[in-house]
Design an enzyme around this catalytic site. Structure first.
Site, PDB file in Angstrom:
ATOM      1  N   PHE A  31       1.918  -3.372   3.952  1.00  0.00           N
ATOM      2  CA  PHE A  31       2.329  -4.660   4.492  1.00  0.00           C
ATOM      3  C   PHE A  31       3.818  -4.872   4.194  1.00  0.00           C
ATOM      4  O   PHE A  31       4.314  -4.516   3.123  1.00  0.00           O
ATOM      5  CB  PHE A  31       1.534  -5.797   3.845  1.00  0.00           C
ATOM      6  CG  PHE A  31       0.128  -5.952   4.364  1.00  0.00           C
ATOM      7  CD1 PHE A  31      -0.370  -5.149   5.364  1.00  0.00           C
ATOM      8  CD2 PHE A  31      -0.700  -6.937   3.833  1.00  0.00           C
ATOM      9  CE1 PHE A  31      -1.666  -5.318   5.846  1.00  0.00           C
ATOM     10  CE2 PHE A  31      -2.001  -7.110   4.293  1.00  0.00           C
ATOM     11  CZ  PHE A  31      -2.487  -6.298   5.304  1.00  0.00           C
ATOM     12  N   LYS A  87      -9.850   7.860   2.566  1.00  0.00           N
ATOM     13  CA  LYS A  87     -10.306   6.472   2.426  1.00  0.00           C
ATOM     14  C   LYS A  87     -11.700   6.283   3.008  1.00  0.00           C
ATOM     15  O   LYS A  87     -12.370   5.292   2.694  1.00  0.00           O
ATOM     16  CB  LYS A  87      -9.329   5.518   3.114  1.00  0.00           C
ATOM     17  CG  LYS A  87      -7.992   5.342   2.397  1.00  0.00           C
ATOM     18  CD  LYS A  87      -7.139   4.304   3.088  1.00  0.00           C
ATOM     19  CE  LYS A  87      -5.806   4.091   2.372  1.00  0.00           C
ATOM     20  NZ  LYS A  87      -4.863   5.211   2.591  1.00  0.00           N
ATOM     21  N   GLU A 124      -0.618   5.320  13.494  1.00  0.00           N
ATOM     22  CA  GLU A 124      -0.374   6.536  12.712  1.00  0.00           C
ATOM     23  C   GLU A 124      -0.588   7.785  13.560  1.00  0.00           C
ATOM     24  O   GLU A 124       0.161   8.758  13.451  1.00  0.00           O
ATOM     25  CB  GLU A 124      -1.265   6.569  11.472  1.00  0.00           C
ATOM     26  CG  GLU A 124      -0.941   7.739  10.555  1.00  0.00           C
ATOM     27  CD  GLU A 124      -1.621   7.671   9.210  1.00  0.00           C
ATOM     28  OE1 GLU A 124      -1.259   8.455   8.326  1.00  0.00           O
ATOM     29  OE2 GLU A 124      -2.530   6.820   9.035  1.00  0.00           O
ATOM     30  N   CYS A 138       0.803  -1.222   0.000  1.00  0.00           N
ATOM     31  CA  CYS A 138       0.000   0.000   0.000  1.00  0.00           C
ATOM     32  C   CYS A 138       0.836   1.273   0.000  1.00  0.00           C
ATOM     33  O   CYS A 138       0.289   2.377  -0.047  1.00  0.00           O
ATOM     34  CB  CYS A 138      -0.949  -0.015   1.198  1.00  0.00           C
ATOM     35  SG  CYS A 138      -1.939  -1.515   1.255  1.00  0.00           S
ATOM     36  N   HIS A 141      -2.713   7.843   6.030  1.00  0.00           N
ATOM     37  CA  HIS A 141      -2.951   6.505   5.493  1.00  0.00           C
ATOM     38  C   HIS A 141      -4.334   6.050   5.943  1.00  0.00           C
ATOM     39  O   HIS A 141      -5.087   5.491   5.154  1.00  0.00           O
ATOM     40  CB  HIS A 141      -1.863   5.554   5.972  1.00  0.00           C
ATOM     41  CG  HIS A 141      -1.933   4.206   5.361  1.00  0.00           C
ATOM     42  ND1 HIS A 141      -1.940   4.007   3.987  1.00  0.00           N
ATOM     43  CD2 HIS A 141      -1.993   2.959   5.911  1.00  0.00           C
ATOM     44  CE1 HIS A 141      -2.001   2.716   3.732  1.00  0.00           C
ATOM     45  NE2 HIS A 141      -2.043   2.053   4.874  1.00  0.00           N
ATOM     46  N   HIS A 156      -9.967   1.666   0.359  1.00  0.00           N
ATOM     47  CA  HIS A 156      -8.513   1.521   0.303  1.00  0.00           C
ATOM     48  C   HIS A 156      -8.105   0.914  -1.034  1.00  0.00           C
ATOM     49  O   HIS A 156      -8.398  -0.257  -1.306  1.00  0.00           O
ATOM     50  CB  HIS A 156      -8.049   0.633   1.463  1.00  0.00           C
ATOM     51  CG  HIS A 156      -6.578   0.580   1.650  1.00  0.00           C
ATOM     52  ND1 HIS A 156      -5.680   1.217   0.812  1.00  0.00           N
ATOM     53  CD2 HIS A 156      -5.812  -0.057   2.590  1.00  0.00           C
ATOM     54  CE1 HIS A 156      -4.451   0.981   1.229  1.00  0.00           C
ATOM     55  NE2 HIS A 156      -4.508   0.219   2.307  1.00  0.00           N
TER      56      HIS A 156
END
Length: 404
Positions: free
Chosen positions: A391, A327, A309, A161, A298, A332
């Site tokens: 990831f 998002k 975050e 991502c 994010h 996402h």
């Protein structure tokens, strides 16, 4: 060293196709999440996604290319065309001074699933000879370079991502340090497929809420996972000299880029937020800044990710600025998330509007930041960050600034 400007934006998103439509959707808090229409989800835990609506690839892609390429490539070609049209570029004096860095986290997963079914049901002789080029993640980059005769640096970062922000950041660096004058950069993804939805759902990463308004809810205490989105976000990055020579319209300037690794866990973020914080510090440090006016986070709506975050932002800034997660509207987009979010950040800087985090109802004390709840807000924005984390522990951040 060269200043680097954003001179074109191409967007194919769940809230609109084209810069104006997509930005209007974001500013107006349009929710792109809805029941999945691509396949029968009766046996699936997750039944919602943020699909791209009102998109006909034939409007952007040659018929032969349509048949021989995956949906993620269709999205990328469409977004690249929209961005190039906005930038007003039709040819290059030196094609080796132009580049393409378009990312995808997974590539042609839909094609892979389809051709595997053919293999199992009809045998190896019936697998398409175009299967491999349709599937591989770099094909969007390759076809965009062919489409516009671009012969310089051309490749596809794959970092889950964080992929698109890595693409934009590397394009920025290549222009800043004189290797390129011009670069098409961003990402594309098309993973609303049976295998992807099953895999992410079974690892309990996705929200199982049946209600679109309660599914993608970043920083809300009720959050339970992300919602899959799809689409593409492409930026045109250009040196100041090139942009001035062409008389180009400029959305924003790219001021800094930071990239780090958590070295912690294959899917979970560093709970201390150290890697994410360092990426933000690196991006700001490149521009000599210690504060910014806005952060497009994010913000995936996962229980651990949003807390990590938040902690990273608090570690980075003594007085954290307003943040939001677009998002909440787009879902996402995995490897393409950073592409559309960098575009939204550039538009926020240009228009002095903080995008909202919609469907925010119940504050989480562990996410105690101003997330611009539910409605867009006018604000003076001279500098803004866009974060993407993937990831594998990949962290990437870009810093954008207003160009007067």
């Amino acid at each position: 060293m060269n200043r680097v400007f954003i001179t074109g934006i191409g967007l194919v998103t769940p809230v609109g196709v084209g810069t104006k439509a997509a930005w209007d959707g974001i500013v107006n808090g349009v929710c792109g999440v809805a029941p999945i229409t691509r396949f029968d989800v009766s046996g699936y835990k997750v039944k919602l996604a943020a699909e791209v609506k009102d998109f006909d690839a034939a409007d952007f892609v040659d018929k032969k290319l349509l048949r021989r390429n995956d949906l993620f490539t269709h999205f990328a070609l469409a977004a690249a065309r929209l961005a190039m049209e906005e930038a007003g570029v039709t040819q290059f004096a030196d094609p080796y001074r132009a580049g393409v860095i378009v990312a995808s986290g997974i590539g042609g997963l839909g094609t892979h699933e389809e051709q595997h079914t053919i293999l199992m049901e009809k045998g190896p002789g019936r697998v398409s000879p175009f299967y491999i080029p349709m599937m591989i993640a770099n094909m969007a980059t390759g076809l965009i370079s062919m489409q516009y005769g671009i012969k310089g640096l051309s490749y596809c970062p794959v970092s889950a991502c964080a992929s698109s922000v890595h693409a934009i950041g590397e394009a920025f660096r290549n222009i800043k340090y004189g290797m390129l004058d011009f670069c098409i950069a961003g990402g594309s993804e098309a993973t609303i497929t049976p295998m992807a939805m099953a895999g992410f759902a079974n690892m309990t990463a996705m929200s199982e809420s049946p209600e679109p308004g309660n599914a993608s809810i970043p920083f809300d205490k009720r959050r339970s996972g992300f919602i899959m989105g799809e689409g593409a976000g492409i930026l045109i990055l250009e040196s100041e000299a090139s942009a001035v020579k062409r008389g180009a319209t400029v959305y924003a300037e790219v001021l800094g880029y930071g990239a780090t690794s958590d070295a912690h866990h294959i899917t979970g973020p560093d709970p201390e937020g150290n890697g994410a914080s360092m990426a933000m510090k690196m991006a700001c440090g490149e521009a000599g800044l210690t504060t910014v006016d806005y952060i497009n986070t994010h913000g995936t709506s996962t229980p651990l990710g949003d807390v990590a975050e938040t902690l990273a932002i608090k570690k980075t800034f003594a007085s954290p600025p307003p943040i939001s997660s677009t998002k909440s509207m787009t879902g996402h987009l995995l490897g393409a998330a950073g592409g559309i979010e960098a575009a939204f950040t550039a538009l926020a800087v240009q228009n002095n509007i903080l995008p909202p985090t919609i469907n925010y109802q119940e504050p989480d004390p562990e996410c105690g930041l101003d997330c611009v709840p539910n409605k867009a807000r006018p604000a003076a924005i001279r500098t803004a960050l866009s974060n993407s984390f993937g990831f594998g522990g990949h962290n990437a951040t870009i810093l954008l600034g207003k160009v007067d």
